[in-house]
Design an enzyme around this catalytic site. Structure first.
Site, PDB file in Angstrom:
ATOM      1  N   TRP A 129       0.798  -1.220   0.000  1.00 60.00           N
ATOM      2  CA  TRP A 129       0.000   0.000   0.000  1.00 60.00           C
ATOM      3  C   TRP A 129       0.832   1.273   0.000  1.00 60.00           C
ATOM      4  O   TRP A 129       0.325   2.357  -0.267  1.00 60.00           O
ATOM      5  CB  TRP A 129      -0.899   0.026   1.245  1.00 60.00           C
ATOM      6  CG  TRP A 129      -0.151  -0.280   2.514  1.00 60.00           C
ATOM      7  CD1 TRP A 129      -0.070  -1.488   3.134  1.00 60.00           C
ATOM      8  CD2 TRP A 129       0.685   0.604   3.280  1.00 60.00           C
ATOM      9  NE1 TRP A 129       0.747  -1.416   4.238  1.00 60.00           N
ATOM     10  CE2 TRP A 129       1.230  -0.138   4.355  1.00 60.00           C
ATOM     11  CE3 TRP A 129       1.027   1.953   3.169  1.00 60.00           C
ATOM     12  CZ2 TRP A 129       2.086   0.425   5.300  1.00 60.00           C
ATOM     13  CZ3 TRP A 129       1.883   2.517   4.101  1.00 60.00           C
ATOM     14  CH2 TRP A 129       2.398   1.753   5.153  1.00 60.00           C
ATOM     15  N   LYS A 153      -2.722  -8.718  -7.072  1.00 59.60           N
ATOM     16  CA  LYS A 153      -3.326  -8.800  -5.743  1.00 59.60           C
ATOM     17  C   LYS A 153      -2.763  -7.621  -4.972  1.00 59.60           C
ATOM     18  O   LYS A 153      -1.622  -7.646  -4.514  1.00 59.60           O
ATOM     19  CB  LYS A 153      -2.973 -10.121  -5.051  1.00 59.60           C
ATOM     20  CG  LYS A 153      -3.711 -10.316  -3.704  1.00 59.60           C
ATOM     21  CD  LYS A 153      -3.061  -9.555  -2.593  1.00 59.60           C
ATOM     22  CE  LYS A 153      -3.878  -9.638  -1.309  1.00 59.60           C
ATOM     23  NZ  LYS A 153      -3.891  -8.413  -0.529  1.00 59.60           N
ATOM     24  N   HIS A 154      -3.544  -6.552  -4.864  1.00 58.22           N
ATOM     25  CA  HIS A 154      -3.067  -5.358  -4.170  1.00 58.22           C
ATOM     26  C   HIS A 154      -3.381  -5.433  -2.679  1.00 58.22           C
ATOM     27  O   HIS A 154      -4.158  -6.277  -2.234  1.00 58.22           O
ATOM     28  CB  HIS A 154      -3.698  -4.106  -4.777  1.00 58.22           C
ATOM     29  CG  HIS A 154      -2.750  -2.950  -4.875  1.00 58.22           C
ATOM     30  ND1 HIS A 154      -1.766  -2.711  -3.927  1.00 58.22           N
ATOM     31  CD2 HIS A 154      -2.614  -1.958  -5.804  1.00 58.22           C
ATOM     32  CE1 HIS A 154      -1.087  -1.628  -4.277  1.00 58.22           C
ATOM     33  NE2 HIS A 154      -1.564  -1.167  -5.408  1.00 58.22           N
ATOM     34  N   ALA A 155      -2.736  -4.560  -1.916  1.00 60.18           N
ATOM     35  CA  ALA A 155      -3.004  -4.481  -0.480  1.00 60.18           C
ATOM     36  C   ALA A 155      -4.474  -4.141  -0.256  1.00 60.18           C
ATOM     37  O   ALA A 155      -5.060  -3.340  -1.000  1.00 60.18           O
ATOM     38  CB  ALA A 155      -2.107  -3.428   0.162  1.00 60.18           C
ATOM     39  N   SER A 156      -5.044  -4.729   0.775  1.00 62.96           N
ATOM     40  CA  SER A 156      -6.487  -4.606   0.986  1.00 62.96           C
ATOM     41  C   SER A 156      -6.945  -3.177   1.238  1.00 62.96           C
ATOM     42  O   SER A 156      -8.105  -2.844   0.954  1.00 62.96           O
ATOM     43  CB  SER A 156      -6.907  -5.505   2.152  1.00 62.96           C
ATOM     44  OG  SER A 156      -6.703  -6.861   1.838  1.00 62.96           O
ATOM     45  N   GLY A 205       6.784  -6.357  -0.216  1.00 54.82           N
ATOM     46  CA  GLY A 205       6.067  -6.352   1.054  1.00 54.82           C
ATOM     47  C   GLY A 205       6.941  -6.774   2.213  1.00 54.82           C
ATOM     48  O   GLY A 205       8.165  -6.633   2.173  1.00 54.82           O
ATOM     49  N   SER A 206       6.324  -7.324   3.228  1.00 58.43           N
ATOM     50  CA  SER A 206       7.015  -7.681   4.459  1.00 58.43           C
ATOM     51  C   SER A 206       7.766  -8.993   4.310  1.00 58.43           C
ATOM     52  O   SER A 206       7.499  -9.801   3.407  1.00 58.43           O
ATOM     53  CB  SER A 206       6.011  -7.807   5.603  1.00 58.43           C
ATOM     54  OG  SER A 206       5.175  -8.934   5.400  1.00 58.43           O
ATOM     55  N   GLU A 227      10.890  -8.175  -3.192  1.00 57.77           N
ATOM     56  CA  GLU A 227      11.452  -6.903  -2.729  1.00 57.77           C
ATOM     57  C   GLU A 227      10.824  -6.666  -1.363  1.00 57.77           C
ATOM     58  O   GLU A 227       9.639  -6.344  -1.261  1.00 57.77           O
ATOM     59  CB  GLU A 227      11.136  -5.778  -3.719  1.00 57.77           C
ATOM     60  CG  GLU A 227      11.997  -4.542  -3.521  1.00 57.77           C
ATOM     61  CD  GLU A 227      11.416  -3.586  -2.484  1.00 57.77           C
ATOM     62  OE1 GLU A 227      11.895  -3.628  -1.320  1.00 57.77           O
ATOM     63  OE2 GLU A 227      10.517  -2.816  -2.826  1.00 57.77           O
ATOM     64  N   LEU A 228      11.626  -6.853  -0.310  1.00 56.48           N
ATOM     65  CA  LEU A 228      11.092  -6.867   1.051  1.00 56.48           C
ATOM     66  C   LEU A 228      11.519  -5.625   1.827  1.00 56.48           C
ATOM     67  O   LEU A 228      11.729  -4.568   1.255  1.00 56.48           O
ATOM     68  CB  LEU A 228      11.519  -8.165   1.733  1.00 56.48           C
ATOM     69  CG  LEU A 228      11.187  -9.435   0.939  1.00 56.48           C
ATOM     70  CD1 LEU A 228      11.706 -10.673   1.645  1.00 56.48           C
ATOM     71  CD2 LEU A 228       9.691  -9.541   0.671  1.00 56.48           C
ATOM     72  N   CYS A 261      10.323   1.271   2.041  1.00 59.82           N
ATOM     73  CA  CYS A 261      11.335   0.245   2.301  1.00 59.82           C
ATOM     74  C   CYS A 261      12.734   0.815   2.141  1.00 59.82           C
ATOM     75  O   CYS A 261      13.669   0.385   2.820  1.00 59.82           O
ATOM     76  CB  CYS A 261      11.131  -0.937   1.362  1.00 59.82           C
ATOM     77  SG  CYS A 261      11.092  -0.498  -0.386  1.00 59.82           S
TER      78      CYS A 261
END
Length: 452
Positions: A129, A153-156, A205-206, A227-228, A261
């Site tokens: 997000w 699939k995007h962040a909610s 993401g995480s 890519e975290l 990040c």
């Protein structure tokens, strides 16, 4: 039901009905069918459509930016800049993809031998997000120019942004199915990866999310790019231009309300200039305009969700309990967290060893260049580092000793379509952007021709 909520006002903006398993399968099927035709298109046709995407972004940047700001709290001026950067990456790949993916002749004992770069098919993108447009477009532009198709699939909490992105591709004239938005929660990602029509997956993401996606992709023998998180160091040496460096470091830490990040999260100062630099840095932070993210002069707004501010508050408080001192900030009000500077930070403290995803920075001092490099590398992450010095020759020598995926000298770490982007260690693997990133999701095919 998935909700879009304004983190500044608390208002519910929209309700999104999640796709059923049947609807997910149907969407993937549509993407797979689109791929069979899309892969046959010429680079000229792909380029024409990608430039149309760039036009759509620029023509509607205010509308898209406002939705972004309402959904996740990014200050509006930074939201507009994000849309403009997405237009740039589309233009970059429209202009360069054909050359980047041209076949490479290799001299062998064959009459003709070469390397061909061909698309894989449907690629799943699991996106965060914090940069709801940029993260998607830096995947989509090269992937589609390479002849792949994408499902998102995007962040909610940014499903309105996700819908806008799909709309951009359709309005630009891309065939239906070339880019599909899946309205699903994280619990459905495994199902998508396991679908035989999905050939690869990329996630930003995480760490836990990346680990889960990589595990599923590994079991299915499918390519993945991760890519975290990151905990980038900002290293200020005694010969740096302190006034200019202070300005860059503030931008590196506090833009996007610190939710990046690649933000500079650990400020490492050479002891001889630490006091002088902190005065300059503190003044720059105090001058930042905070408040309503819809106002053009706001630089630091709210965090995207209240729980994120709570997490940051916990990291700061635990670090203080361990001996750090708050120079400024340290207070939370709902999803808003004050721009915060902590001094006396040591490597065992949360604000040093963990990723701090918000407007707080820890300050650690060092005596020698060797000690500075040891501190940079004393992290589970390896996304990027910034060195500030007037000795560029010496900086080049130090760069070789840093374990991260990127080192910027006298500049904040940033993504640029012309340069590869990605990390080492717990920051992930694979690369996005540049001529390297576009080759992550292609079949690198050896072709050998010999007369009999």
């Amino acid at each position: 039901m998935i909700l879009s909520k304004n983190p500044y006002s608390g208002e519910t903006l929209a309700e999104h009905t999640e796709f059923s398993s049947e609807e997910i399968s149907e969407a993937i099927g549509q993407a797979d069918s689109a791929f069979k035709e899309w892969r046959k298109t010429s680079f000229e046709e792909r380029s024409r459509l990608m430039l149309k995407v760039s036009e759509e972004l620029k023509n509607n940047k205010k509308e898209f930016a406002e939705t972004m700001t309402k959904e996740m709290g990014k200050p509006i001026s930074q939201s507009i800049a994000e849309i403009e950067k997405c237009a740039w990456v589309c233009e970059y790949y429209a202009q360069n993809a054909e050359e980047q993916l041209s076949s490479e002749i290799v001299e062998t004992d064959a009459d003709e031998s070469f390397i061909s770069y061909e698309p894989l098919g449907v690629v799943l993108a699991v996106m965060p997000w914090n940069y709801p447009f940029w993260q998607v477009f830096r995947f989509a532009a090269p992937a589609l120019m390479a002849g792949n198709v994408g499902v998102l699939k995007h962040a909610s909490n940014v499903m309105m942004c996700a819908a806008n992105i799909e709309k951009v591709f359709l309005k630009a004239g891309f065939p239906k199915g070339c880019f599909k938005n899946l309205v699903i929660g994280s619990d459905k990602v495994e199902q998508v990866i396991k679908d035989k029509r999905v050939k690869a997956v990329t996630l930003t993401g995480s760490g836990p999310a990346g680990s889960a996606v990589a595990a599923t992709a590994g079991k299915e023998i499918k390519k993945s790019v991760l890519e975290l998180g990151g905990s980038n160091a900002l290293v200020v040496f005694e010969d740096a231009n302190l006034e200019e460096t202070a300005k860059v470091c503030v931008q590196a830490r506090f833009q996007n309300t610190g939710q990046s990040c690649i933000a500079g999260k650990r400020l490492l100062l050479q002891e001889s200039i630490a006091e002088e630099f902190l005065k300059l840095f503190k003044q720059e932070v105090e001058n930042l305009k905070t408040g309503d993210p819809m106002k053009e002069d706001t630089y630091v707004g709210v965090q995207a969700r209240e729980d994120l501010a709570e997490d940051l508050d916990k990291q700061v408080k635990e670090s203080v309990e361990m001996g750090a001192s708050i120079l400024i900030g340290g207070n939370r009000n709902g999803a808003y967290y004050e721009p915060t500077i902590l001094t006396g930070v040591s490597p065992e403290m949360p604000v040093f060893k963990e990723e701090t995803f918000g407007p707080a920075i820890g300050v650690t001092t060092f005596k020698t260049r060797d000690e500075a490099i040891d501190l940079v590398n004393a992290s589970q992450y390896g996304l990027g580092a910034s060195l500030f010095t007037t000795d560029l020759s010496g900086a080049k020598d130090l760069v070789k000793r840093i374990e991260d995926g990127a080192v910027f000298v006298n500049e904040l770490v940033k993504s640029d379509p012309r340069l590869p982007f990605g990390g080492t260690k717990n920051s992930g693997y694979g690369r996005e952007l540049s001529f390297i990133g576009i080759k992550e999701f292609v079949n690198i095919k050896t072709v050998y021709l010999k007369k009999l």
